[in-house]
Design a protein around this motif. Structure first.
Motif, PDB file in Angstrom:
ATOM      1  N   LYS A  39      55.650-193.185  15.626  1.00  0.00           N
ATOM      2  CA  LYS A  39      55.231-194.521  15.189  1.00  0.00           C
ATOM      3  C   LYS A  39      55.094-195.523  16.332  1.00  0.00           C
ATOM      4  O   LYS A  39      54.696-196.650  16.109  1.00  0.00           O
ATOM      5  CB  LYS A  39      56.188-195.051  14.126  1.00  0.00           C
ATOM      6  N   ASN A  40      55.423-195.115  17.550  1.00  0.00           N
ATOM      7  CA  ASN A  40      55.296-196.013  18.713  1.00  0.00           C
ATOM      8  C   ASN A  40      53.835-196.187  19.103  1.00  0.00           C
ATOM      9  O   ASN A  40      53.025-195.271  18.934  1.00  0.00           O
ATOM     10  CB  ASN A  40      56.033-195.448  19.931  1.00  0.00           C
ATOM     11  N   TYR A  97      55.927-174.765  14.021  1.00  0.00           N
ATOM     12  CA  TYR A  97      56.640-175.908  14.611  1.00  0.00           C
ATOM     13  C   TYR A  97      55.645-176.785  15.362  1.00  0.00           C
ATOM     14  O   TYR A  97      55.708-178.012  15.324  1.00  0.00           O
ATOM     15  CB  TYR A  97      57.689-175.490  15.660  1.00  0.00           C
ATOM     16  N   SER A 100      53.176-178.719  13.216  1.00  0.00           N
ATOM     17  CA  SER A 100      53.867-179.875  12.636  1.00  0.00           C
ATOM     18  C   SER A 100      53.974-181.006  13.650  1.00  0.00           C
ATOM     19  O   SER A 100      53.757-182.170  13.315  1.00  0.00           O
ATOM     20  CB  SER A 100      55.283-179.504  12.180  1.00  0.00           C
ATOM     21  N   GLU A 103      50.705-182.676  13.893  1.00  0.00           N
ATOM     22  CA  GLU A 103      50.360-183.510  12.740  1.00  0.00           C
ATOM     23  C   GLU A 103      51.012-184.889  12.798  1.00  0.00           C
ATOM     24  O   GLU A 103      50.514-185.832  12.206  1.00  0.00           O
ATOM     25  CB  GLU A 103      50.759-182.798  11.440  1.00  0.00           C
TER      26      GLU A 103
ATOM     27  N   LEU B   6      53.280-181.647   1.786  1.00  0.00           N
ATOM     28  CA  LEU B   6      54.197-181.519   2.909  1.00  0.00           C
ATOM     29  C   LEU B   6      55.613-181.788   2.393  1.00  0.00           C
ATOM     30  O   LEU B   6      55.841-182.727   1.631  1.00  0.00           O
ATOM     31  CB  LEU B   6      53.803-182.543   3.967  1.00  0.00           C
ATOM     32  N   SER B  24      59.442-179.643   8.901  1.00  0.00           N
ATOM     33  CA  SER B  24      58.705-179.722   7.642  1.00  0.00           C
ATOM     34  C   SER B  24      57.948-178.428   7.383  1.00  0.00           C
ATOM     35  O   SER B  24      57.769-177.603   8.276  1.00  0.00           O
ATOM     36  CB  SER B  24      57.734-180.903   7.693  1.00  0.00           C
ATOM     37  N   HIS B  26      54.494-176.846   4.741  1.00  0.00           N
ATOM     38  CA  HIS B  26      53.488-177.051   3.705  1.00  0.00           C
ATOM     39  C   HIS B  26      53.757-176.056   2.585  1.00  0.00           C
ATOM     40  O   HIS B  26      54.116-174.915   2.854  1.00  0.00           O
ATOM     41  CB  HIS B  26      52.093-176.773   4.249  1.00  0.00           C
ATOM     42  N   LEU B  40      61.100-170.112   7.909  1.00  0.00           N
ATOM     43  CA  LEU B  40      60.770-170.816   9.150  1.00  0.00           C
ATOM     44  C   LEU B  40      62.008-171.324   9.887  1.00  0.00           C
ATOM     45  O   LEU B  40      62.053-171.313  11.110  1.00  0.00           O
ATOM     46  CB  LEU B  40      59.834-171.982   8.821  1.00  0.00           C
ATOM     47  N   TYR B  41      63.007-171.771   9.148  1.00  0.00           N
ATOM     48  CA  TYR B  41      64.119-172.460   9.818  1.00  0.00           C
ATOM     49  C   TYR B  41      65.457-171.728   9.784  1.00  0.00           C
ATOM     50  O   TYR B  41      66.420-172.187  10.385  1.00  0.00           O
ATOM     51  CB  TYR B  41      64.285-173.872   9.245  1.00  0.00           C
ATOM     52  N   ALA B  62      60.182-198.493  10.318  1.00  0.00           N
ATOM     53  CA  ALA B  62      59.247-198.357  11.435  1.00  0.00           C
ATOM     54  C   ALA B  62      59.986-198.654  12.726  1.00  0.00           C
ATOM     55  O   ALA B  62      60.872-199.513  12.754  1.00  0.00           O
ATOM     56  CB  ALA B  62      58.083-199.329  11.258  1.00  0.00           C
ATOM     57  N   SER B  63      59.602-197.935  13.802  1.00  0.00           N
ATOM     58  CA  SER B  63      60.388-198.112  15.028  1.00  0.00           C
ATOM     59  C   SER B  63      60.189-199.496  15.646  1.00  0.00           C
ATOM     60  O   SER B  63      61.040-199.974  16.373  1.00  0.00           O
ATOM     61  CB  SER B  63      60.070-197.021  16.034  1.00  0.00           C
ATOM     62  N   ASP B  64      59.054-200.159  15.330  1.00  0.00           N
ATOM     63  CA  ASP B  64      58.895-201.516  15.882  1.00  0.00           C
ATOM     64  C   ASP B  64      59.652-202.556  15.055  1.00  0.00           C
ATOM     65  O   ASP B  64      59.685-203.728  15.392  1.00  0.00           O
ATOM     66  CB  ASP B  64      57.408-201.889  16.051  1.00  0.00           C
TER      67      ASP B  64
END
Lengths: 330, 93
Positions: A39-40, A97, A100, A103, B6, B24, B26, B40-41, B62-64
């Motif tokens: 988000k930066n 990985y 993702s 994305e 997702l 994450s 799909h 996957l994990y 949000a990071s800001d």
């Protein structure tokens, strides 16, 4: 290196004075080793370069399953078959990985995969070479995964958070790949027949140079490297990484009792590194352009997998819809 | 695959620990998300429990907005034990 010749769109690196305030704040963050998160704010060039590099890296993992898939049914023992399948499954995981991570930059997975199928997106040149005998499975694990590890260990410190975290996860799993490959070769050299030992040397002869090409062109022929280094997407140059790989690999080669197909390869007491011969760059560029021994076959296999699996994906969606409707009706 | 959703994946690595976000997947539905997350994990005993959550069900800061959100806690040093100085004679508290 699983990503080669990644276009950055930059002809030269801007100085801090030439940057907009936003760009400068971004660069200062990078210089201070602060990770960039999805988000930066980031320059468009940084975002695009990362999408190219991460998708290329992901495609390489996915296409990288194909030369090995070729040997699942022919592995000499059940143990070797299971190990090979575990390695291939890891590679599918690594691809996921990375897709993702890609994305998180706003890129669409389906679109990027479509670019691969249309020949617009690259994947590592190494996977366009055939795997002709069982020793190739050993040599791929040892040399190809070995070269990938050298690159990926450094990429754990890449400036983009999601890419860096994917790399950390991948590195944890990757050393199994290299060790199982080396062990295949070691067993063949220790216990094999004369013919089997020759298979090992033959595999090394064919894969040695393509493995060195994985790191990409020389630093001075790599205009995008400087920008990628300034953005800390790349942390070490192509030539540095290639040298690291050679220095750590030659003693392993000698332990096997094999040789490299390079008459110029020798230890340099002065530099403390191995000297080695020049890579056939014409071959490298030809393979990247799509004219390697297996480029067309690899893409065709990928497309077939997508097309022939379409009904499964459609069925899954239909099933999910039906289940949802039933749940709503009840 | 456009019709697949997702899901964010959380794994509890061993009993007694929190579920932690790992990435994450799909999937066409939650059941498939669970299976994909497992493949996957958790290929190497990384977990004893998995949560999958539709990504669009997550509200993220949000990071800001970092300053607006977290500044109020910054000037409240009295919320930390180290703010209260005790004489040595009292011993460990």
């Amino acid at each position: 290196m699983y990503a080669q010749l990644v276009e950055t769109g930059a002809k030269r690196v801007k100085s801090l004075d030439e940057m907009s305030p936003e760009e400068r704040a971004f660069q200062e963050k990078i210089d201070a080793e602060v990770k960039i998160e999805p988000k930066n704010w980031m320059p468009e060039g940084y975002r695009k370069t990362l999408v190219r590099q991460i998708s290329q890296h992901a495609h390489s993992e996915v296409v990288g399953m194909l030369p090995e898939g070729n040997w699942v049914t022919r592995a000499p023992t059940l143990k070797r078959k299971l190990q090979l399948m575990a390695k291939i499954q890891d590679e599918a995981g690594h691809g996921l990985y990375l897709y993702s991570a890609m994305e998180t930059l706003g890129a669409d997975r389906d679109e990027e995969i479509e670019k691969l199928h249309q020949g617009k997106a690259k994947y590592s040149s190494i996977f366009n070479y055939p795997t002709l005998n069982w020793a190739d499975m050993g040599a791929v694990g040892w040399l190809v995964d070995g070269a990938a590890i050298v690159n990926q260990v450094v990429l754990q410190r890449t400036s983009y958070g999601p890419y860096s975290r994917a790399m950390i996860r991948i590195c944890k799993e990757e050393s199994f790949h290299q060790r199982q490959g080396y062990q295949i070769l070691l067993d063949m050299m220790r216990e094999g027949t004369e013919e089997q030992k020759q298979m090992v040397q033959d595999a090394i002869n064919r894969l040695w140079w393509p493995a060195l090409m994985m790191f990409g062109p020389h630093d001075d022929e790599s205009p995008n490297s400087q920008q990628s280094m300034a953005w800390k997407i790349k942390r070490k140059s192509n030539d540095e990484l290639r040298q690291m790989f050679i220095d750590q690999t030659v003693p392993q080669l000698e332990y096997l009792g094999c040789t490299a197909p390079d008459p110029d390869l020798k230890w340099n007491e002065e530099t403390g590194h191995y000297d080695f011969g020049e890579i056939n760059w014409q071959e490298f560029y030809d393979v990247l352009k799509g004219n390697g021994p297996c480029n067309r076959e690899r893409i065709k296999t990928r497309k077939n997998a997508i097309d022939e699996g379409a009904w499964v994906r459609e069925a899954a969606v239909a099933y999910a819809k039906k289940q949802k409707q039933r749940a709503e009706a009840a | 695959m456009a019709e697949w959703s997702l899901y964010e994946v959380f794994v509890r690595s061993k009993h007694g620990l929190n579920h932690k976000h790992v990435g994450s997947v799909h999937a066409s539905d939650a059941e498939m998300a669970m299976e994909n997350a497992r493949d996957l994990y958790t290929r190497r005993n990384e977990g004893v429990s998995i949560w999958v959550v539709p990504s669009d069900a997550i509200t993220a800061s949000a990071s800001d907005e970092k300053e607006v959100l977290f500044d109020p806690s910054e000037d409240k040093v009295y919320r930390h034990a180290s703010f209260y100085k005790l004489p040595d004679e009292v011993g460990h508290m």
